[in-house]
Scaffold this motif. Structure first.
Motif, mmCIF file in Angstrom:
data_model
loop_
_atom_site.group_PDB
_atom_site.id
_atom_site.type_symbol
_atom_site.label_atom_id
_atom_site.label_comp_id
_atom_site.label_asym_id
_atom_site.label_seq_id
_atom_site.Cartn_x
_atom_site.Cartn_y
_atom_site.Cartn_z
ATOM 1 N N VAL A 190 -43.210 -26.490 54.645
ATOM 2 C CA VAL A 190 -41.901 -25.909 54.327
ATOM 3 C C VAL A 190 -40.800 -26.790 54.911
ATOM 4 C CG1 VAL A 190 -40.393 -23.904 54.623
ATOM 5 C CG2 VAL A 190 -42.850 -23.577 54.255
ATOM 6 N N THR A 191 -41.005 -27.240 56.140
ATOM 7 C CA THR A 191 -40.025 -28.116 56.788
ATOM 8 C C THR A 191 -39.942 -29.457 56.072
ATOM 9 O OG1 THR A 191 -40.569 -27.067 58.899
ATOM 10 C CG2 THR A 191 -39.333 -29.124 58.997
ATOM 11 N N THR A 192 -41.091 -29.974 55.637
ATOM 12 C CA THR A 192 -41.127 -31.245 54.907
ATOM 13 C C THR A 192 -40.244 -31.173 53.665
ATOM 14 O OG1 THR A 192 -43.373 -31.742 55.654
ATOM 15 C CG2 THR A 192 -42.625 -32.847 53.653
ATOM 16 N N ALA A 193 -40.402 -30.096 52.898
ATOM 17 C CA ALA A 193 -39.604 -29.930 51.683
ATOM 18 C C ALA A 193 -38.121 -29.766 52.026
ATOM 19 C CB ALA A 193 -40.107 -28.724 50.898
ATOM 20 N N ASN A 200 -34.149 -28.292 57.640
ATOM 21 C CA ASN A 200 -35.304 -28.351 58.537
ATOM 22 C C ASN A 200 -35.952 -26.970 58.565
ATOM 23 O OD1 ASN A 200 -33.663 -26.769 60.277
ATOM 24 N ND2 ASN A 200 -32.909 -28.604 61.316
ATOM 25 N N GLU A 201 -36.725 -26.675 59.603
ATOM 26 C CA GLU A 201 -37.430 -25.392 59.651
ATOM 27 C C GLU A 201 -36.488 -24.193 59.745
ATOM 28 O OE1 GLU A 201 -37.410 -26.951 63.935
ATOM 29 O OE2 GLU A 201 -37.544 -27.741 61.898
ATOM 30 N N LYS A 202 -35.237 -24.440 60.142
ATOM 31 C CA LYS A 202 -34.266 -23.347 60.241
ATOM 32 C C LYS A 202 -33.618 -23.033 58.886
ATOM 33 C CE LYS A 202 -34.831 -23.086 64.738
ATOM 34 N NZ LYS A 202 -33.819 -23.514 65.710
ATOM 35 N N SER A 203 -33.977 -23.792 57.860
ATOM 36 C CA SER A 203 -33.433 -23.548 56.515
ATOM 37 C C SER A 203 -34.582 -23.455 55.509
ATOM 38 C CB SER A 203 -32.449 -24.656 56.125
ATOM 39 O OG SER A 203 -32.953 -25.940 56.467
ATOM 40 N N PRO A 204 -35.435 -22.434 55.649
ATOM 41 C CA PRO A 204 -36.619 -22.321 54.799
ATOM 42 C C PRO A 204 -36.317 -22.133 53.315
ATOM 43 C CG PRO A 204 -36.285 -20.307 56.052
ATOM 44 C CD PRO A 204 -35.343 -21.318 56.616
ATOM 45 N N ASP A 205 -35.162 -21.556 52.980
ATOM 46 C CA ASP A 205 -34.828 -21.385 51.558
ATOM 47 C C ASP A 205 -34.787 -22.734 50.849
ATOM 48 O OD1 ASP A 205 -34.669 -18.674 51.816
ATOM 49 O OD2 ASP A 205 -32.483 -18.587 51.939
ATOM 50 N N LEU A 206 -34.218 -23.732 51.527
ATOM 51 C CA LEU A 206 -34.173 -25.079 50.945
ATOM 52 C C LEU A 206 -35.588 -25.598 50.717
ATOM 53 C CD1 LEU A 206 -31.345 -26.784 53.070
ATOM 54 C CD2 LEU A 206 -31.176 -25.897 50.739
ATOM 55 N N GLY A 207 -36.451 -25.354 51.694
ATOM 56 C CA GLY A 207 -37.827 -25.823 51.590
ATOM 57 C C GLY A 207 -38.586 -25.150 50.464
ATOM 58 N N GLU A 262 -37.435 -40.183 56.118
ATOM 59 C CA GLU A 262 -36.718 -38.971 56.526
ATOM 60 C C GLU A 262 -37.147 -38.497 57.911
ATOM 61 O OE1 GLU A 262 -37.121 -39.147 52.135
ATOM 62 O OE2 GLU A 262 -38.595 -39.090 53.760
ATOM 63 N N GLY A 263 -38.293 -39.001 58.362
ATOM 64 C CA GLY A 263 -38.815 -38.606 59.665
ATOM 65 C C GLY A 263 -40.245 -38.121 59.574
ATOM 66 N N ALA A 264 -41.058 -38.568 60.514
ATOM 67 C CA ALA A 264 -42.441 -38.099 60.615
ATOM 68 C C ALA A 264 -42.498 -37.066 61.728
ATOM 69 C CB ALA A 264 -43.374 -39.266 60.925
ATOM 70 N N PHE A 265 -43.410 -36.139 61.598
ATOM 71 C CA PHE A 265 -43.545 -35.105 62.618
ATOM 72 C C PHE A 265 -44.265 -35.660 63.844
ATOM 73 C CE2 PHE A 265 -43.253 -32.557 58.728
ATOM 74 C CZ PHE A 265 -42.301 -31.621 59.105
ATOM 75 N N GLY A 266 -43.724 -35.380 65.004
ATOM 76 C CA GLY A 266 -44.406 -35.717 66.240
ATOM 77 C C GLY A 266 -45.359 -34.596 66.599
ATOM 78 N N ARG A 329 -38.242 -41.326 67.884
ATOM 79 C CA ARG A 329 -37.816 -41.147 66.492
ATOM 80 C C ARG A 329 -38.638 -40.089 65.749
ATOM 81 N NH1 ARG A 329 -37.322 -46.931 66.783
ATOM 82 N NH2 ARG A 329 -39.290 -47.242 65.676
ATOM 83 N N LEU A 330 -39.662 -39.564 66.391
ATOM 84 C CA LEU A 330 -40.475 -38.533 65.753
ATOM 85 C C LEU A 330 -39.723 -37.202 65.750
ATOM 86 C CD1 LEU A 330 -43.967 -39.293 67.345
ATOM 87 C CD2 LEU A 330 -43.204 -39.870 65.036
ATOM 88 N N TYR A 331 -39.950 -36.416 64.709
ATOM 89 C CA TYR A 331 -39.293 -35.116 64.620
ATOM 90 C C TYR A 331 -40.186 -34.057 65.256
ATOM 91 C CZ TYR A 331 -36.910 -30.989 62.891
ATOM 92 O OH TYR A 331 -36.239 -29.796 62.824
ATOM 93 N N LEU A 332 -39.637 -33.327 66.197
ATOM 94 C CA LEU A 332 -40.388 -32.281 66.882
ATOM 95 C C LEU A 332 -39.930 -30.926 66.352
ATOM 96 C CD1 LEU A 332 -42.494 -31.696 69.056
ATOM 97 C CD2 LEU A 332 -40.650 -31.614 70.737
ATOM 98 N N GLN A 333 -40.755 -30.332 65.495
ATOM 99 C CA GLN A 333 -40.416 -29.025 64.931
ATOM 100 C C GLN A 333 -40.403 -27.964 66.021
ATOM 101 O OE1 GLN A 333 -41.963 -27.333 61.021
ATOM 102 N NE2 GLN A 333 -43.253 -26.187 62.431
ATOM 103 N N ASP A 334 -39.502 -26.998 65.883
ATOM 104 C CA ASP A 334 -39.462 -25.870 66.815
ATOM 105 C C ASP A 334 -40.568 -24.902 66.400
ATOM 106 O OD1 ASP A 334 -38.968 -23.680 68.383
ATOM 107 O OD2 ASP A 334 -36.807 -23.617 68.013
ATOM 108 N N ASP A 335 -41.769 -25.145 66.909
ATOM 109 C CA ASP A 335 -42.925 -24.345 66.505
ATOM 110 C C ASP A 335 -42.829 -22.899 66.969
ATOM 111 O OD1 ASP A 335 -44.180 -26.281 65.055
ATOM 112 O OD2 ASP A 335 -45.570 -26.892 66.631
#
Length: 359
Positions: A190-193, A200-207, A262-266, A329-335
């Protein structure tokens, strides 16, 4: 003041000094953590099992056992399963080190299930050499290894350059695109999309809106499942962890792994000291896992990045794993946030994304 008064004061001061010296002497002879004997004790660590657990056993646990005369046991399970175990054992801990992903580590610290590493600073000197991104605020926990989730693709099937998550939506690959299931990485698909829509993960509608554009997708829930899909030729491109992608490459498959622009997940694997467990021994194990030489062997074994800046990797490995400036530079999602939203995301995923398997 009379001589008698002065004499009494002198005697009192002398007594206080004597007590202080005796106390100091007692402190001086108290053994430091490294000098204490832990022989015969058993340290229990949570782990994911599989190749990850085997490498931890071979490169970290086995030499640690030899050095301290202890036994290291693993309690295998997924991050949130192991977090649940520590919660259930709050009043009678059976686990000493919680080794889980970032989100589960956050929850454990917030709930007071673990103690800050700073409580045992003298026993974890290697912590001073760890990249700042790998140390949680307040030294609540520390990552002992890091990998990146990027894009894996079959370079015999895909000839055009791949450098963006947008490649998963490329019409030329339709019918051969794999996507991670909603439980994988706490909803990272969802965050990837959402990344592609500026969110990002705080905007799931976009994903979710972006995900609905996919057609004839293959949804997988494990690294072994996507490996099988690649081997069968059903999937040509998919999100994947670097270590898993390179393992397939080593097996002879024409696999290429890239970090999207766009960024890889750490993906940080973190160790915490469980409150009320064998805290001192746990601190020593974490320090051992952060040792530069130990980290290099672990990195070579799994194709993961070390978190100690003094760990020097072979040149070929440096090109494959996140290290140095790359870690920043890695993206750390707020899990922790993503996990709180997962029930709602799962319901929406089943309603809006799963039908795209056949459409």
């Amino acid at each position: 003041m009379s001589r008698k008064g002065i004499a009494c004061i002198s005697i009192s001061v002398s007594c206080l000094l004597l007590v202080a010296l005796l106390a100091g002497g007692a402190l001086l002879v108290r053994p430091a953590a490294a000098q204490q004997s832990f022989a015969g004790q058993t340290l229990v660590i949570t782990d994911w099992g599989g190749p990850w657990g085997e490498s931890l056993r071979r490169n970290v646990a086995a030499p640690f056992e030899k050095k301290y005369g202890v036994t290291v046991k693993f309690d295998v399970g997924k991050s949130y399963e192991n977090l649940a175990k520590v919660r259930a054992q709050r009043h009678n801990p059976q686990i000493d080190i919680l080794f889980v992903d970032y989100g589960a580590s956050q929850w454990a610290a917030q709930e007071g299930l673990t103690v800050p590493l700073s409580n045992y600073a003298a026993s974890i000197p290697n912590l001073a050499d760890v990249y700042p991104q790998a140390v949680a605020p307040g030294q609540a926990f520390v990552a002992t290894r890091v990998s990146a989730q990027g894009i894996m693709y079959n370079e015999q099937k895909i000839k055009k350059p791949v450098d963006s998550w947008a490649a998963l939506w490329d019409k030329d690959f339709e019918g051969h695109v794999g996507v991670t299931g909603i439980q994988w990485g706490t909803g990272k698909m969802v965050t990837t999309a959402a990344f592609l829509m500026g969110g990002n993960e705080k905007s799931p509608d976009l994903g979710f809106n972006k995900l609905k554009e996919l057609r004839k997708i293959k949804i997988f829930e494990s690294a072994s499942q996507v490996a099988q899909l690649f081997q069968q030729g059903e999937v040509w491109i998919a999100p994947q962890l670097g270590p898993a992608a390179y393992a397939l490459q080593k097996s002879g498959m024409p696999i290429r792994f890239v970090l999207p622009k766009e960024g890889a997940f750490g993906m940080f694997d973190n160790m915490s000291i469980v409150k009320g467990g064998k805290e001192q021994l746990a601190a020593l194990f974490i320090n051992f896992a952060l040792d530069p030489a130990v980290q290099v062997e672990h990195a070579k074994d799994l194709t993961v990045g070390p978190t100690n800046r003094k760990a020097v990797l072979p040149p070929d490995l440096q090109q494959k794993v996140p290290a140095g400036e790359q870690i920043g530079r890695l993206y750390l999602q707020d899990d922790r946030y993503a996990n709180s939203q997962l029930p709602a995301w799962t319901e929406r995923w089943n309603r809006e994304v799963v039908p795209m398997i056949t459409k």
